[in-house]
Design a protein around this motif. Structure first.
Motif, PDB file in Angstrom:
ATOM      1  N   ASP A  23       0.792  -1.229   0.000  1.00  0.00           N
ATOM      2  CA  ASP A  23       0.000   0.000   0.000  1.00  0.00           C
ATOM      3  C   ASP A  23       0.821   1.273   0.000  1.00  0.00           C
ATOM      4  OD1 ASP A  23       0.848  -0.303   2.620  1.00  0.00           O
ATOM      5  OD2 ASP A  23      -1.090   0.168   3.507  1.00  0.00           O
ATOM      6  N   SER A  24       2.126   1.174   0.171  1.00  0.00           N
ATOM      7  CA  SER A  24       2.948   2.383   0.152  1.00  0.00           C
ATOM      8  C   SER A  24       3.346   2.804  -1.266  1.00  0.00           C
ATOM      9  CB  SER A  24       4.205   2.196   1.010  1.00  0.00           C
ATOM     10  OG  SER A  24       5.076   1.250   0.419  1.00  0.00           O
ATOM     11  N   PHE A  25       3.071   1.915  -2.277  1.00  0.00           N
ATOM     12  CA  PHE A  25       3.467   2.286  -3.648  1.00  0.00           C
ATOM     13  C   PHE A  25       2.504   1.792  -4.728  1.00  0.00           C
ATOM     14  CE2 PHE A  25       5.629  -1.584  -2.437  1.00  0.00           C
ATOM     15  CZ  PHE A  25       5.611  -2.403  -3.556  1.00  0.00           C
ATOM     16  N   HIS A  28      -2.588   2.159  -2.205  1.00  0.00           N
ATOM     17  CA  HIS A  28      -3.111   3.223  -1.320  1.00  0.00           C
ATOM     18  C   HIS A  28      -2.356   4.502  -1.698  1.00  0.00           C
ATOM     19  CE1 HIS A  28      -5.335   4.959   1.874  1.00  0.00           C
ATOM     20  NE2 HIS A  28      -4.345   5.049   2.734  1.00  0.00           N
ATOM     21  N   GLN A  29      -1.106   4.595  -1.299  1.00  0.00           N
ATOM     22  CA  GLN A  29      -0.219   5.604  -1.874  1.00  0.00           C
ATOM     23  C   GLN A  29       0.354   4.974  -3.139  1.00  0.00           C
ATOM     24  OE1 GLN A  29       2.744   8.243   0.299  1.00  0.00           O
ATOM     25  NE2 GLN A  29       4.049   6.549  -0.311  1.00  0.00           N
ATOM     26  N   MET A  30       0.434   5.754  -4.221  1.00  0.00           N
ATOM     27  CA  MET A  30       0.891   5.199  -5.496  1.00  0.00           C
ATOM     28  C   MET A  30       2.123   5.917  -6.011  1.00  0.00           C
ATOM     29  SD  MET A  30      -2.795   4.724  -7.239  1.00  0.00           S
ATOM     30  CE  MET A  30      -3.930   5.310  -6.004  1.00  0.00           C
ATOM     31  N   ASP A  31       2.974   5.158  -6.658  1.00  0.00           N
ATOM     32  CA  ASP A  31       4.166   5.697  -7.294  1.00  0.00           C
ATOM     33  C   ASP A  31       3.865   5.822  -8.797  1.00  0.00           C
ATOM     34  OD1 ASP A  31       6.569   6.035  -8.672  1.00  0.00           O
ATOM     35  OD2 ASP A  31       7.700   4.791  -7.265  1.00  0.00           O
ATOM     36  N   SER A  60      -8.591  -0.875  -6.389  1.00  0.00           N
ATOM     37  CA  SER A  60      -7.136  -1.009  -6.553  1.00  0.00           C
ATOM     38  C   SER A  60      -6.677  -1.234  -7.983  1.00  0.00           C
ATOM     39  CB  SER A  60      -6.601  -2.134  -5.665  1.00  0.00           C
ATOM     40  OG  SER A  60      -6.831  -1.837  -4.315  1.00  0.00           O
TER      41      SER A  60
END
Length: 190
Positions: A23-25, A28-31, A60
């Motif tokens: 979820d960090s990339f 949820h939070q996306m790169d 998602s």
């Protein structure tokens, strides 16, 4: 795809029960830079398939699907988990969620998924293949042709990919996880 595998090893978290948290990339939070690289890889892999539409399920799958649609120059449709009162000609089916441990209905307007479409399903994870089965059913109801399915991460040990491939569906996964035993991430062939 090495860039995705490296990022999973660096920032992914393994939880008990075969859960991989990204979820960090991814979900949820996306790169955006990584999303673009993954979309370009899907576009390369499916370039000869005559895809005219990308389809996914909220929520998602939307980010990788829309980026893939942008790179391929085709529209993106996402199946909704709640029927809007404005939706006509609704196609619907039920899907079991591994992460939420429940069944839910998904729907898409027959206006945006129809006979003659050649669709590519894009999603973040392939585990048991339940979301994929739902997309197969919606495409069938619409009379659309499924060109293939692309997943950012496949959890091979849950065998959804095996079942889809045995059914003759083209499946492309950018990172294939063989095992999450003892909360250690092991990629296929590594």
């Amino acid at each position: 795809m090495k860039a995705l595998e490296d990022r999973i090893l660096r920032d992914g978290k393994c939880l008990e029960g075969g859960v991989l948290k990204v979820d960090s990339f991814i979900n949820h939070q996306m790169d955006p830079a990584l999303m673009k690289l993954m979309a370009e890889e899907f576009a390369r892999r499916f370039a000869s398939e005559g895809v005219n539409k990308i389809i996914t399920i909220e929520a998602s799958g939307i980010a990788p699907a829309i980026m893939t649609g942008y790179v391929m120059g085709v529209p993106v449709v996402f199946a909704k988990k709640k029927r809007p009162v404005t939706m006509d000609n609704m196609l619907t089916t039920s899907v079991y969620s591994f992460t939420k441990q429940c069944d839910y209905d998904i729907c898409v307007s027959g206006e945006f998924l129809r006979q003659g479409d050649r669709v590519l399903f894009i999603d973040d994870f392939l585990a048991n293949g339940n979301a994929a089965k739902g997309m197969i059913e919606l495409a069938k109801q619409a009379g659309a042709e499924l060109a293939g399915m692309g997943f950012l991460i496949e959890k091979e040990f849950q065998h959804g990919g095996d079942r889809l491939r045995e059914a003759g569906i083209r499946v492309e996964s950018l990172a294939v996880i063989e095992s999450l035993d003892d909360c250690k991430i092991k990629f296929k062939g590594k």
